[in-house]
Design a protein around this motif. Structure first.
Motif, PDB file in Angstrom:
ATOM      1  N   LYS A 199      -1.177  18.708  86.650  1.00  0.00           N
ATOM      2  CA  LYS A 199      -2.152  19.584  85.976  1.00  0.00           C
ATOM      3  C   LYS A 199      -2.014  21.011  86.497  1.00  0.00           C
ATOM      4  N   ASP A 200      -0.926  21.263  87.229  1.00  0.00           N
ATOM      5  CA  ASP A 200      -0.641  22.607  87.758  1.00  0.00           C
ATOM      6  C   ASP A 200      -1.645  23.038  88.839  1.00  0.00           C
ATOM      7  N   PHE A 201      -2.192  22.046  89.582  1.00  0.00           N
ATOM      8  CA  PHE A 201      -3.075  22.327  90.712  1.00  0.00           C
ATOM      9  C   PHE A 201      -2.250  22.155  91.995  1.00  0.00           C
ATOM     10  N   TRP A 202      -2.324  23.140  92.886  1.00  0.00           N
ATOM     11  CA  TRP A 202      -1.477  23.136  94.088  1.00  0.00           C
ATOM     12  C   TRP A 202      -2.362  23.251  95.321  1.00  0.00           C
ATOM     13  N   LEU A 203      -2.487  22.131  96.029  1.00  0.00           N
ATOM     14  CA  LEU A 203      -3.345  22.086  97.223  1.00  0.00           C
ATOM     15  C   LEU A 203      -2.464  22.178  98.459  1.00  0.00           C
ATOM     16  N   ARG A 204      -2.778  23.155  99.322  1.00  0.00           N
ATOM     17  CA  ARG A 204      -1.947  23.285 100.515  1.00  0.00           C
ATOM     18  C   ARG A 204      -2.771  23.630 101.754  1.00  0.00           C
ATOM     19  N   LYS A 205      -2.146  23.266 102.897  1.00  0.00           N
ATOM     20  CA  LYS A 205      -2.693  23.665 104.192  1.00  0.00           C
ATOM     21  C   LYS A 205      -1.658  24.601 104.804  1.00  0.00           C
ATOM     22  N   ARG A 206      -2.072  25.815 105.084  1.00  0.00           N
ATOM     23  CA  ARG A 206      -1.164  26.792 105.701  1.00  0.00           C
ATOM     24  C   ARG A 206      -1.750  27.190 107.055  1.00  0.00           C
ATOM     25  N   GLU A 207      -1.065  26.778 108.108  1.00  0.00           N
ATOM     26  CA  GLU A 207      -1.492  27.123 109.470  1.00  0.00           C
ATOM     27  C   GLU A 207      -2.996  26.851 109.662  1.00  0.00           C
ATOM     28  N   GLY A 208      -3.454  25.687 109.217  1.00  0.00           N
ATOM     29  CA  GLY A 208      -4.853  25.279 109.454  1.00  0.00           C
ATOM     30  C   GLY A 208      -5.826  25.687 108.362  1.00  0.00           C
ATOM     31  N   SER A 209      -5.416  26.548 107.424  1.00  0.00           N
ATOM     32  CA  SER A 209      -6.332  26.982 106.366  1.00  0.00           C
ATOM     33  C   SER A 209      -5.964  26.326 105.038  1.00  0.00           C
ATOM     34  N   TRP A 210      -7.007  25.861 104.345  1.00  0.00           N
ATOM     35  CA  TRP A 210      -6.783  25.195 103.054  1.00  0.00           C
ATOM     36  C   TRP A 210      -6.841  26.182 101.913  1.00  0.00           C
ATOM     37  N   GLU A 211      -6.033  25.918 100.885  1.00  0.00           N
ATOM     38  CA  GLU A 211      -6.087  26.740  99.667  1.00  0.00           C
ATOM     39  C   GLU A 211      -5.709  25.877  98.468  1.00  0.00           C
ATOM     40  N   LEU A 212      -6.441  26.109  97.386  1.00  0.00           N
ATOM     41  CA  LEU A 212      -6.092  25.464  96.116  1.00  0.00           C
ATOM     42  C   LEU A 212      -5.748  26.557  95.116  1.00  0.00           C
ATOM     43  N   LYS A 213      -4.570  26.443  94.503  1.00  0.00           N
ATOM     44  CA  LYS A 213      -4.213  27.367  93.420  1.00  0.00           C
ATOM     45  C   LYS A 213      -4.321  26.585  92.136  1.00  0.00           C
ATOM     46  N   ARG A 214      -5.048  27.151  91.179  1.00  0.00           N
ATOM     47  CA  ARG A 214      -5.181  26.482  89.885  1.00  0.00           C
ATOM     48  C   ARG A 214      -5.025  27.511  88.771  1.00  0.00           C
ATOM     49  N   PRO A 215      -4.588  27.052  87.590  1.00  0.00           N
ATOM     50  CA  PRO A 215      -4.438  28.017  86.497  1.00  0.00           C
ATOM     51  C   PRO A 215      -5.785  28.653  86.176  1.00  0.00           C
ATOM     52  N   THR A 216      -5.790  29.883  85.751  1.00  0.00           N
ATOM     53  CA  THR A 216      -7.057  30.531  85.379  1.00  0.00           C
ATOM     54  C   THR A 216      -7.475  29.992  84.008  1.00  0.00           C
ATOM     55  N   SER A 217      -8.781  29.732  83.851  1.00  0.00           N
ATOM     56  CA  SER A 217      -9.232  29.125  82.598  1.00  0.00           C
ATOM     57  C   SER A 217      -9.106  30.086  81.424  1.00  0.00           C
ATOM     58  N   SER A 218      -9.355  31.401  81.685  1.00  0.00           N
ATOM     59  CA  SER A 218      -9.301  32.371  80.587  1.00  0.00           C
ATOM     60  C   SER A 218      -7.867  32.744  80.230  1.00  0.00           C
ATOM     61  N   ASN A 219      -6.966  32.486  81.148  1.00  0.00           N
ATOM     62  CA  ASN A 219      -5.601  32.954  80.947  1.00  0.00           C
ATOM     63  C   ASN A 219      -4.601  31.910  81.415  1.00  0.00           C
ATOM     64  N   PRO A 220      -4.541  30.760  80.712  1.00  0.00           N
ATOM     65  CA  PRO A 220      -3.644  29.709  81.170  1.00  0.00           C
ATOM     66  C   PRO A 220      -2.192  30.164  81.120  1.00  0.00           C
ATOM     67  N   ASN A 221      -1.324  29.428  81.792  1.00  0.00           N
ATOM     68  CA  ASN A 221       0.066  29.869  81.898  1.00  0.00           C
ATOM     69  C   ASN A 221       0.915  29.490  80.680  1.00  0.00           C
ATOM     70  N   THR A 222       0.320  29.690  79.513  1.00  0.00           N
ATOM     71  CA  THR A 222       1.117  29.614  78.290  1.00  0.00           C
ATOM     72  C   THR A 222       1.593  31.033  78.077  1.00  0.00           C
ATOM     73  N   LYS A 223       2.898  31.207  77.954  1.00  0.00           N
ATOM     74  CA  LYS A 223       3.456  32.544  78.093  1.00  0.00           C
ATOM     75  C   LYS A 223       3.618  33.327  76.791  1.00  0.00           C
ATOM     76  N   THR A 224       3.125  34.577  76.791  1.00  0.00           N
ATOM     77  CA  THR A 224       3.520  35.529  75.772  1.00  0.00           C
ATOM     78  C   THR A 224       4.775  36.205  76.335  1.00  0.00           C
ATOM     79  N   ARG A 225       5.426  37.048  75.549  1.00  0.00           N
ATOM     80  CA  ARG A 225       6.651  37.677  76.038  1.00  0.00           C
ATOM     81  C   ARG A 225       6.391  38.488  77.315  1.00  0.00           C
TER      82      ARG A 225
END
Ligand code: V4E
Length: 223
Positions: A47-73
């Motif tokens: 679902k394009d969700f990326w959960l990571r731990k970097r040097e002890g800190s958690w981060e989740l990257k997810r597509p933006t709801s208003s601007n999904p990664n469907t690409k225009t030119r």
């Protein structure tokens, strides 16, 4: 909360000279280890969700709801992800994407919240599928487009892959058109072609070390 708009590029041997020529200021070099987690059947990354731990800190990257990664030119070479770093918020997002009923959360101290979150990840069978260390050199530059602050990172991953990134952080809800312009302007100054698109570290890592996972993401058009 922030949205990261980013364009990856292949670094050639003249990149340091070019960065100097366009007035980029070196912010320093640092090293970090990333561990990415998912279920055995790739529930998050499909679902394009990326959960990571970097040097002890958690981060989740997810597509933006208003601007999904469907690409225009214009967006074709840029990605656009919301970054979430608060563990309670990450947990709520994960529960939603995994279709789990949300229990009310109780107040506890910061250390407990992190420990409980990590215990919860284990209970959800979220396991590390990628782990690598990056040496990063960061550069800052001001862009004429609405004085946006652009960062250029040159990354060297420990599995033998190098990639550059031009990125801008914007607040959630801010129009990203001018951000794309800043990124494109920087790309032009660095002499990068409009269509030149580079693979990210994760893409290369999965291709080399997790071919089944890589194939599943390609099939789902996530990568
Ligand atoms: C694979 C992926 C994500 C995980 C993070 O990837 P990346 O941006 O390569 O990591 P890094 O170390 O540069 O993180 P930072 O320090 O900038 O926070 S997030 C989104 N994806 C998917 C993805 C994609 N589909 N296409 C491209 C070009 N990049 C990433």
């Amino acid at each position: 909360m922030h949205v990261e708009v980013e364009r990856k590029f292949v670094c050639d041997s003249h990149i340091l000279e070019k960065l100097k020529d366009i007035g980029a200021v070196c912010l320093g070099q640092y090293e970090f280890k990333d561990q990415y987690l998912d279920t055995a059947d790739f529930t998050l990354t499909l679902k394009d969700f990326w959960l990571r731990k970097r040097e002890g800190s958690w981060e989740l990257k997810r597509p933006t709801s208003s601007n999904p990664n469907t690409k225009t030119r214009a967006q074709d070479v840029c990605t656009n992800y919301r970054e979430i770093t608060d563990v309670l918020h990450i947990r709520a997002e994960l529960m939603s994407i995994m279709g789990i009923y949300a229990e009310p959360t109780t107040d506890s101290c910061d250390k407990d919240v992190h420990a409980e979150f990590e215990k919860w990840l284990q209970d959800m069978n979220l396991e590390c599928f990628a782990e690598y260390t990056t040496v990063r050199c960061s550069y800052a530059l001001e862009c004429e487009v609405e004085d946006q602050r652009v960062r250029v990172d040159l990354d060297q991953a420990d599995f033998g892959y190098c990639v550059g990134e031009i990125e801008v952080l914007v607040s959630e809800g801010v129009e990203t058109a001018s951000t794309m312009q800043s990124i494109e302007k920087t790309a032009q100054k660095l002499g990068l072609g409009g269509e030149q698109k580079a693979q990210g570290k994760m893409e290369v890592y999965l291709q080399r070390f997790r071919p089944d996972h890589y194939a599943a993401l390609l099939k789902a058009h996530v990568l």
